[in-house]
Design a protein around this motif. Structure first.
Motif, short mmCIF file in Angstrom:
data_model
loop_
_atom_site.label_atom_id
_atom_site.label_comp_id
_atom_site.label_asym_id
_atom_site.label_seq_id
_atom_site.Cartn_x
_atom_site.Cartn_y
_atom_site.Cartn_z
N PHE A 1 -20.97 12.01 33.14
CA PHE A 1 -19.74 11.50 31.58
C PHE A 1 -20.20 12.71 30.68
O PHE A 1 -21.76 13.45 30.14
CB PHE A 1 -20.83 10.38 31.73
CG PHE A 1 -20.93 9.62 30.13
CD1 PHE A 1 -19.72 8.80 29.45
CD2 PHE A 1 -21.71 10.16 28.72
CE1 PHE A 1 -19.17 8.71 28.66
CE2 PHE A 1 -21.36 9.76 27.74
CZ PHE A 1 -20.29 8.77 27.63
N ASP A 2 -19.44 12.89 30.44
CA ASP A 2 -19.04 13.78 29.09
C ASP A 2 -19.27 13.40 27.76
O ASP A 2 -17.92 13.02 27.87
CB ASP A 2 -18.33 15.13 29.37
CG ASP A 2 -17.67 16.11 28.64
OD1 ASP A 2 -17.45 15.93 27.68
OD2 ASP A 2 -17.01 16.71 28.84
N ALA A 3 -19.83 13.50 27.44
CA ALA A 3 -20.02 13.05 26.08
C ALA A 3 -19.00 13.82 25.29
O ALA A 3 -18.43 12.68 23.80
CB ALA A 3 -21.62 12.55 25.96
N ASP A 4 -19.25 14.95 24.92
CA ASP A 4 -17.58 15.50 24.32
C ASP A 4 -16.75 14.90 24.46
O ASP A 4 -15.63 14.68 23.51
CB ASP A 4 -18.32 17.13 24.29
CG ASP A 4 -18.72 17.90 23.23
OD1 ASP A 4 -19.63 17.32 23.00
OD2 ASP A 4 -19.41 18.72 23.41
N ALA A 5 -16.12 15.37 25.78
CA ALA A 5 -14.94 14.41 25.93
C ALA A 5 -14.16 13.18 25.04
O ALA A 5 -13.88 12.56 24.94
CB ALA A 5 -14.43 14.42 27.73
N ALA A 6 -15.69 11.99 25.45
CA ALA A 6 -15.99 11.00 24.89
C ALA A 6 -15.63 10.52 23.92
O ALA A 6 -14.70 10.01 22.75
CB ALA A 6 -16.73 10.16 25.37
N VAL A 7 -16.29 11.47 23.02
CA VAL A 7 -16.32 11.65 21.01
C VAL A 7 -14.35 11.73 20.80
O VAL A 7 -13.70 11.39 20.26
CB VAL A 7 -16.79 13.05 21.08
CG1 VAL A 7 -16.79 13.11 19.06
CG2 VAL A 7 -18.22 11.94 20.93
N HIS A 8 -14.41 12.98 21.77
CA HIS A 8 -13.01 13.48 21.48
C HIS A 8 -11.42 12.30 21.57
O HIS A 8 -10.51 12.36 21.14
CB HIS A 8 -12.22 14.48 22.88
CG HIS A 8 -12.98 15.97 22.12
ND1 HIS A 8 -12.55 17.00 21.48
CD2 HIS A 8 -14.02 16.75 22.64
CE1 HIS A 8 -13.03 17.75 20.99
NE2 HIS A 8 -13.56 17.47 22.06
N GLN A 9 -11.71 11.61 22.82
CA GLN A 9 -11.03 10.81 23.41
C GLN A 9 -10.97 9.47 22.18
O GLN A 9 -10.04 9.09 21.68
CB GLN A 9 -11.09 9.15 24.46
CG GLN A 9 -10.98 8.54 24.87
CD GLN A 9 -10.63 8.22 26.15
OE1 GLN A 9 -11.85 8.65 26.31
NE2 GLN A 9 -10.24 7.44 26.73
N ASP B 1 -23.66 14.25 30.36
CA ASP B 1 -24.08 15.58 30.06
C ASP B 1 -23.90 15.27 28.01
O ASP B 1 -21.94 14.60 27.55
CB ASP B 1 -22.23 16.82 30.36
CG ASP B 1 -22.51 17.39 29.68
OD1 ASP B 1 -22.67 17.72 28.81
OD2 ASP B 1 -20.72 18.41 29.92
N VAL B 2 -24.19 15.65 27.57
CA VAL B 2 -25.15 15.25 26.47
C VAL B 2 -25.99 16.60 25.47
O VAL B 2 -26.74 17.09 25.49
CB VAL B 2 -25.83 13.80 25.84
CG1 VAL B 2 -25.93 13.96 25.03
CG2 VAL B 2 -25.42 13.35 27.06
N PRO B 3 -24.57 17.15 24.68
CA PRO B 3 -25.29 18.24 24.13
C PRO B 3 -26.52 18.09 22.84
O PRO B 3 -27.36 18.76 23.33
CB PRO B 3 -24.10 18.85 23.11
CG PRO B 3 -22.41 17.80 23.61
CD PRO B 3 -22.69 17.28 24.18
N LEU B 4 -26.34 16.76 22.31
CA LEU B 4 -27.03 16.30 21.47
C LEU B 4 -28.26 15.51 22.44
O LEU B 4 -28.94 14.96 21.39
CB LEU B 4 -27.06 16.48 20.36
CG LEU B 4 -25.92 17.38 19.18
CD1 LEU B 4 -25.68 16.86 18.32
CD2 LEU B 4 -27.35 18.90 19.33
N LEU B 5 -29.28 16.04 22.98
CA LEU B 5 -29.17 14.99 24.57
C LEU B 5 -31.21 15.02 23.50
O LEU B 5 -31.63 13.25 23.34
CB LEU B 5 -30.23 15.63 25.83
CG LEU B 5 -30.75 14.35 26.64
CD1 LEU B 5 -29.78 13.37 26.86
CD2 LEU B 5 -30.95 15.04 27.63
N PHE B 6 -31.55 15.95 22.70
CA PHE B 6 -32.84 15.48 22.44
C PHE B 6 -32.64 15.39 21.28
O PHE B 6 -33.93 14.72 20.42
CB PHE B 6 -34.13 17.33 22.55
CG PHE B 6 -34.15 17.77 23.60
CD1 PHE B 6 -35.12 16.38 24.60
CD2 PHE B 6 -33.73 17.91 24.71
CE1 PHE B 6 -35.78 16.93 26.09
CE2 PHE B 6 -33.82 19.28 25.47
CZ PHE B 6 -34.91 17.89 26.87
N GLU B 7 -32.01 15.99 20.56
CA GLU B 7 -32.21 16.05 18.81
C GLU B 7 -31.83 14.25 18.29
O GLU B 7 -31.75 13.85 17.64
CB GLU B 7 -30.05 16.82 18.30
CG GLU B 7 -31.20 18.18 18.26
CD GLU B 7 -30.41 18.86 19.84
OE1 GLU B 7 -31.09 20.34 20.08
OE2 GLU B 7 -30.84 18.40 20.93
#
Length: 197
Positions: A29-37, A109-115
């Motif tokens: 699961f690509d969180a960035d791709a979900a945001v883009h969509q 796949d989450v860029p800001l997983l911790f944040e």
């Protein structure tokens, strides 16, 4: 099912590593791709973002540069944006998990997983990491990136050393692609091992 959270700071090679998991047959699961969509042409969040941040959208959806300028360095504006985006991405993530309920391993796949607190929703965490000079050269090679913008993004992210300290696994991305691929394969083998490897 083991849910592996994959994260790493900007320019560390996370997208490359995520693609390697896909190549190995692991659902990602690509969180960035979900945001883009969600923010693209006809995306579910475009109207709400335009209301909150006027003149940041158009026929192609959200103008990411304009939106970035509207929120970068403004914690209140960023919080308003996150209140719009994060619940929608969480819904997409839940749908992904429901679709792949029978997979032995999935990657978020989450860029800001911790944040953003997403580390609470995963079983294990893998952090991609490269030396600072490699990271910097990768990021500054991106179109439209400036040293100031890079520093502003880094300031919002947990330092790489802290991410590595909090991770269950560290995937080095400063060497060759084959070295990184070998590390990904070793991690998959470890997680598939019923004894816990």
């Amino acid at each position: 099912m083991i849910v592996l959270g994959l994260t790493g700071s900007i320019g560390m090679g996370k997208s490359t590593v995520a693609a390697m998991f896909v190549e190995e047959g692991v659902p990602v699961f690509d969180a960035d791709a979900a945001v883009h969509q969600l923010q693209g042409a006809g995306g579910a969040l475009v109207a709400a973002i335009e209301t909150a941040f006027p003149d940041t959208t158009g026929a192609q959806g959200v103008n990411r540069t304009a939106l970035g300028e509207a929120v970068l360095g403004d914690p209140d504006a960023l919080a308003r944006l996150e209140a719009i985006v994060h619940p929608a991405v969480a819904d997409e993530r839940e749908s992904f998990l429901a679709t792949h309920y029978d997979a032995p391993l999935v990657v978020l796949d989450v860029p800001l997983l911790f944040e953003a607190g997403g580390w609470r929703d995963v079983d294990k965490i893998a952090v991609v990491s490269a030396p600072p000079d490699v990271q910097r050269s990768r990021v500054l090679a991106r179109p439209g990136m400036t040293p100031g913008r890079f520093e502003a993004i880094l300031a919002r992210q947990l330092p790489d050393a802290e991410k590595r300290a909090r991770a269950d696994f560290v995937l080095p991305t400063g060497g060759t692609l084959e070295e990184t691929r070998a590390a990904v394969r070793a991690l998959i083998a470890c997680l598939y091992d019923p004894a816990g490897g």
